[in-house]
Each structure stands twice: as structure tokens, then as C-alpha cells.
Design an enzyme around this catalytic site. Structure first.
Site, PDB file in Angstrom:
ATOM      1  N   ASP A   1       9.284  -3.436  -4.010  1.00 37.80           N
ATOM      2  CA  ASP A   1      10.048  -3.166  -2.790  1.00 37.80           C
ATOM      3  C   ASP A   1      10.682  -4.469  -2.336  1.00 37.80           C
ATOM      4  OD1 ASP A   1       9.305  -0.488  -2.699  1.00 37.80           O
ATOM      5  OD2 ASP A   1       7.559  -0.871  -1.434  1.00 37.80           O
TER       6      ASP A   1
ATOM      7  N   ASP B   1      12.872   4.706  -3.147  1.00 37.83           N
ATOM      8  CA  ASP B   1      12.299   5.244  -1.913  1.00 37.83           C
ATOM      9  C   ASP B   1      13.357   5.989  -1.087  1.00 37.83           C
ATOM     10  OD1 ASP B   1       9.883   4.063  -2.637  1.00 37.83           O
ATOM     11  OD2 ASP B   1      10.224   2.287  -1.395  1.00 37.83           O
TER      12      ASP B   1
END
Length: 168
Positions: A128, A147
């Protein structure tokens, strides 16, 4: 169904290309750094793109959303869950059908899920790196393109699932 698979393919490919570019070109990591046997993945410096609205801030997520359960080794369980959800969405849309938008939403969900599966498989955690804040609120969490795609796909399926028209 073909539209769902192509959407999933392109979402997956875009996610992986962006992750590769950010990890190895922007943050300058080397392959050996992300394959550390000790499980200690590197946290490179933060890169300000358009502060405070967009900052690249590396976070290796071993858990589920927002890093929940990251202290447990859930790598293989979460990979299995992603495959089960993917198979469930494919089975469900093959039986129920839907509009072209339903298939696109399914493709977003599948492509995003598979993008995060690749991260868990190769790195042991999801990469991320996107961090967005605004208006005096500092967001402590990071996310990635997969995501975003999972979120779009899930919301799309939730709102579009009632339309029984077959895609053209």
C-alpha cells in the site's frame, strides 16, 4: 462474462504496473529488499506528490482492511479468501447475469482481489502506498489501486445486482 474477465485483466495489469513502478522506480527498492527472509519489509521515505492531497507513503499490510489482524500470519488464509470470493462472483454472475455495468463491477472486484493476491504471494504482504488527506484531516492509512478497484466493484455489485438484464 467476457467483459468481466477483460475488465478484471486490465484492472489487475494496471495495478501491478503501478505497484512495480512505485516500489522499484519511485521508492528505489531492490528485489532483494522485498524478499527479506526475516519478514522485515523495508519502509522507504515518503514522497510528496501533491501534499497534503496525495502522498506516496509505503505501508506493507499483512492483515485485512486498515491493517486489522496484521500481527497474525494470515497470508495463505487471505489468499484463499480472495480466490473464494473471486470464484463466488464468477459463479454468481454466470447464474444470475446482469447488465454490462454489473459485469464491469465484477471485473473490478476480481482484478483488484487478484492484484492483492500477487502481493501476498510474492512479498508476504500487500504493498500500500497511496495516502490522501484533506481539509485539516490527516489520514494515517495507505491503500493501492487494487483496493480502489475492490471498493468500486463491491459497491457496483451491491447497487447493480438487482438488474436481471443480460449483457449484450
Amino acid at each position: 462474462m467476457r467483459l468481466m474477465f477483460w475488465t478484471g485483466f486490465w484492472v489487475f495489469l494496471i495495478d501491478q504496473v503501478i505497484k512495480f513502478h512505485v516500489l522499484f522506480n519511485v521508492f528505489g527498492l531492490q528485489w532483494a529488499q522485498v524478499r527479506v527472509p526475516s519478514g522485515q519489509l523495508p519502509y522507504p521515505a515518503t514522497v510528496d506528490v501533491f501534499p497534503p492531497f496525495l502522498i506516496l507513503r509505503m505501508a506493507w499490510n499483512r492483515g485485512v482492511n486498515f491493517g486489522l489482524f496484521a500481527e497474525y500470519d494470515m497470508r495463505w488464509f487471505l489468499i484463499a479468501v480472495a480466490f473464494a470470493i473471486t470464484a463466488g462472483v464468477i459463479w454468481w454472475l454466470s447464474k444470475v447475469g446482469g447488465t454490462k455495468w454489473t459485469y464491469i463491477a465484477g471485473g473490478f472486484l476480481i482484478g483488484g482481489a487478484m492484484g492483492n493476491v500477487i502481493d501476498r504471494f510474492f512479498y508476504g504482504a500487500v504493498a500500500d502506498f497511496l495516502n490522501m488527506s484533506c481539509c485539516g484531516f490527516t489520514n494515517p492509512y495507505a491503500f493501492n489501486v487494487a483496493d480502489i478497484a475492490i471498493f468500486i466493484g463491491a459497491i457496483g455489485l451491491a447497487f447493480l445486482a438487482g438488474d436481471k438484464k443480460k449483457a449484450a
